[in-house]
Design an enzyme around this catalytic site. Structure first.
Site, PDB file in Angstrom:
ATOM      1  N   ASP A 206       0.822  -1.210   0.000  1.00  0.00           N
ATOM      2  CA  ASP A 206       0.000   0.000   0.000  1.00  0.00           C
ATOM      3  C   ASP A 206       0.859   1.265   0.000  1.00  0.00           C
ATOM      4  O   ASP A 206       0.726   2.110   0.877  1.00  0.00           O
ATOM      5  CB  ASP A 206      -0.907  -0.069   1.249  1.00  0.00           C
ATOM      6  N   GLU A 450       3.025  -8.335   7.096  1.00  0.00           N
ATOM      7  CA  GLU A 450       1.768  -8.920   6.637  1.00  0.00           C
ATOM      8  C   GLU A 450       1.927  -9.891   5.471  1.00  0.00           C
ATOM      9  O   GLU A 450       1.275  -9.742   4.427  1.00  0.00           O
ATOM     10  CB  GLU A 450       0.771  -7.820   6.276  1.00  0.00           C
ATOM     11  N   TYR A 503      -7.096  -3.362  12.437  1.00  0.00           N
ATOM     12  CA  TYR A 503      -7.827  -2.125  12.091  1.00  0.00           C
ATOM     13  C   TYR A 503      -9.298  -2.282  12.454  1.00  0.00           C
ATOM     14  O   TYR A 503     -10.170  -2.161  11.591  1.00  0.00           O
ATOM     15  CB  TYR A 503      -7.645  -1.831  10.598  1.00  0.00           C
ATOM     16  N   GLU A 539       0.516  -1.912  14.208  1.00  0.00           N
ATOM     17  CA  GLU A 539      -0.243  -0.949  13.407  1.00  0.00           C
ATOM     18  C   GLU A 539      -1.655  -0.871  13.953  1.00  0.00           C
ATOM     19  O   GLU A 539      -2.227  -1.893  14.343  1.00  0.00           O
ATOM     20  CB  GLU A 539      -0.357  -1.381  11.932  1.00  0.00           C
TER      21      GLU A 539
END
Ligand code: BDP
Length: 651
Positions: A206, A450, A503, A539
């Site tokens: 990303d 990840e 998230y 994160e």
């Protein structure tokens, strides 16, 4: 349970030389010294992108044989910078394939006439695959966009009466399933929809695949017999600092080595001779993380002097390495620096800013460090690739703790777990450890971010990769950052610290702030119950467009980002009393990504904008981090006084 790593070094340090650090050849940062000079090649280079259909015209026409302007039009291109955003040509912004850089370098006479001088060309970073020619002669090739490479060009520049040399560097940003990071070229053959030969590059990470000569390119000299590498491993025996050193020499078999350890007042506190040994420093000043101690980040200097007897006298080489004496260890529930529990309250970053893309830039770097200080952050992760060496040097000086991450991001395709990929990943870890092993600020390696660690080959892949990294450096813990389910992950078994990204209320249960506490508590409990290892929330965050407001909070507003953070902090505050050893916000600042319907001019999860201005969440985090700093400070007086003028780093 005993601290797993560094304790052994206090007693066994020198004995372990040879069973770890299986590294060949050095990559010392090019420093000036009485025996070494450097010449920066930053500035404007001639540049051309090869827009030919197969992107190989430059090779077919041998653009490296003559000055680049002779084979066609050129642009002025600043180095360091990414080539993508400095122009007005949309084709260049998204260009995939070979681009060509060229620069003429004037050479001092003694470099070209003294055979006792070794001239080295060093490229700080060329993203991704680079070929190098000097005066039309091929001298180097390197794969991987985030680590330096260098080549001895003495013979070439000393082969005739030269006063300058022409350096040509071809750089290709094409990614494949076997590169790090991986990518894939998608060819389109339907001519009713796409022009002939049309292709795009897809990536699995990303951030925008900025490319070019991202870091300084320079020439430097050493004597022909020279200090090629130094490895320093520090340990503690009560209050005695132990500095275990090993020096490698190239260019002569017969030499003498002297090493001196100097304190910050330039006083020699220990000395030794020979290629390896242990220096003992009674009452040593330790390297402490920023805000943890009244004398943070104390750096000694290790001066190494090489003397080589020659028929006509002797030649000497000098190299000075900054050394921080500190230990790192991990228990079942703690991360220890110098034997004291350390809690990471910091950020994830990117090397990204307007126009220059990922190009190295001193003002930006200093601004970022001043923002870290303003924020009260004590650490960051180099998401998702190794940063410039100058960044780590500042971390060493300021006491900012670093989780040093490899470019292993986007490892999600089965092909990216193949042997070819694994071999390259092992090689990248070697290059990374070779470059960064002596930085006291680096306290842990992260081999990936990840990956699809629930895929069947992931177990073998991470077992091998982590074991190899520990062979290269037995003194630091190793991790990778996971977002897999705790029951499905096949790699976490091999890490020392579990780093988890999540998230909640963003990618899952979007808009539902009320689920965060429950889901985060379950996340921590599940991982800890299964593995009994310390955990870092590596994160968390929410996309936020600066200036968007809504109350009650809605997604994308500054209020929502603040609320997400607050909900996370409630659980973090419970679990940090048990086994959670850190929290790193995603992200320090907004950054550019590929164009997708999920991103509005890039990723906006920064607590600062891409122009480094604070969103509301930055103030919330600042309060929290200074509070955490106060709690964990070993000397309370430090934080109180630093709080008063917490805007700039002072040494
Ligand atoms: C995580 C990735 C990071 C992304 C972030 C996001 O590690 O690179 O930028 O999510 O989606 O999964 O913002």
């Amino acid at each position: 349970m005993l601290p797993a790593l560094a304790a052994t070094w206090a007693t066994l340090g020198p004995l372990l030389w040879g069973c770890g650090l299986a590294l060949q050849g050095g990559m010392l940062y090019p420093r000036e010294s009485p025996s070494r000079e450097r010449k920066e090649l930053d500035g404007l280079w001639s540049f051309r992108a090869d827009f030919s259909e197969n992107r190989r015209q430059g090779f077919e026409q041998q653009w490296y044989r003559a000055p680049l302007r002779e084979s066609g039009p050129t642009l002025d291109m600043p180095v360091p910078s990414s080539f993508n955003d400095v122009g007005q040509d949309a084709r260049l912004r998204g260009f995939v394939g070979w681009v060509w850089y060229e620069r003429q370098a004037a050479l001092p006479q003694r470099w070209t006439q003294d055979p006792g001088t070794r001239v080295v060309l060093r490229v700080g970073s060329a993203h991704y695959h680079a070929l190098v020619w000097v005066n039309g002669v091929h001298v180097a090739e390197h794969e991987g966009g985030h680590l330096p490479f260098e080549v001895d060009i003495s013979k070439l520049v000393q082969s005739g009466p030269l006063s300058s040399c022409r350096i040509t560097i071809a750089v290709n940003n094409t990614l494949t399933p076997n590169t790090l990071p991986p990518g894939i070229i998608l060819h389109q053959s339907d001519t009713s929809k796409y022009p002939k030969g049309y292709f795009v590059q897809n990536t699995y990470f990303d951030f925008f695949n900025y490319a070019g000569l991202h870091r300084p390119v320079l020439l430097y000299t050493t004597p022909s017999a020279y200090i090629d590498d130094i490895t320093v491993i520090t340990a503690l025996d009560q209050d005695i600092g132990l500095v275990n050193y090993q020096v490698f020499v190239q260019g002569s078999e017969h030499f003498e080595l002297e090493v001196f350890l100097l304190d910050e007042d330039s006083k020699v506190v220990a000395k030794g001779t020979g290629g390896r040994g242990q220096l003992r420093v009674p009452g040593a000043h330790l390297w402490w993380p920023y805000l943890m101690h009244e004398r943070p980040a104390y750096l000694y200097s290790l001066e190494v002097k090489l003397t080589v007897p020659m028929a006509a006298g002797s030649i000497s080489d000098f190299y000075t390495l900054p050394v921080g004496i500190r230990t790192v260890a991990v228990t079942e529930s703690q991360f220890l620096i110098n034997g004291k529990p350390f809690y990471f309250h910091g950020v994830n970053k990117h090397e990204d800013a307007d126009i220059r893309g990922k190009g190295f830039d001193w003002p930006l770097l200093v601004k970022d460090f001043n923002l870290l200080r303003w924020l009260g952050a004590n650490s960051f992760r180099t998401s998702h690739y190794p940063y410039a060496e100058e960044v780590l040097q500042l971390c060493d000086r300021y006491g900012i703790v670093v989780i040093n991450e490899s470019p292993g991001v986007g490892i999600v395709l089965p092909q990216s777990f193949s042997n070819v990929s694994l071999q390259h990943h092992l090689q990248v870890m070697e290059e990374m450890v070779r470059r960064d092993k002596n930085h006291p600020a680096v306290v842990m390696w992260s081999v990936a971010n990840e990956p699809m660690s629930s895929l069947q080959p992931a177990g073998y892949y991470f077992k091998t990769l982590i074991a190899h990294t520990k062979d290269l450096d037995p003194t630091r813990p190793v991790t990778f950052v996971t977002n897999s389910n705790y029951e499905a992950d096949l790699g976490v078994l091999y890490v020392d610290v579990i780093c988890v990204n999540s998230y909640y209320s963003w990618y899952h249960d979007s808009g539902h702030l009320e689920v965060i506490q429950l889901q985060l508590a379950s996340q921590f409990e599940n991982w800890y119950r299964t593995y009994q290892k310390p955990i870092i929330q590596s994160e968390y965050g929410a996309e936020t467009i600066a200036g968007f407001h809504h109350d009650p909070p809605l997604m994308f507003t500054e209020e929502y980002q603040k609320d997400v953070l607050e909900q996370y902090h409630l659980i973090l505050d419970q679990k940090r009393k048990e086994y959670v050893v850190g929290e790193l916000i995603w992200n320090f600042a907004d950054f550019m990504t590929d164009q997708t319907i999920y991103r509005v001019l890039g990723n906006k999860k920064g607590i600062f904008t891409r122009q480094r201005q604070p969103k509301s969440a930055a103030f919330l985090l600042r309060d929290r981090y200074w509070k955490l700093a106060n709690e964990s400070a070993y000397h309370q007086s430090v934080v109180k006084s630093q709080c008063l003028e917490n805007s700039l780093f002072t040494l």
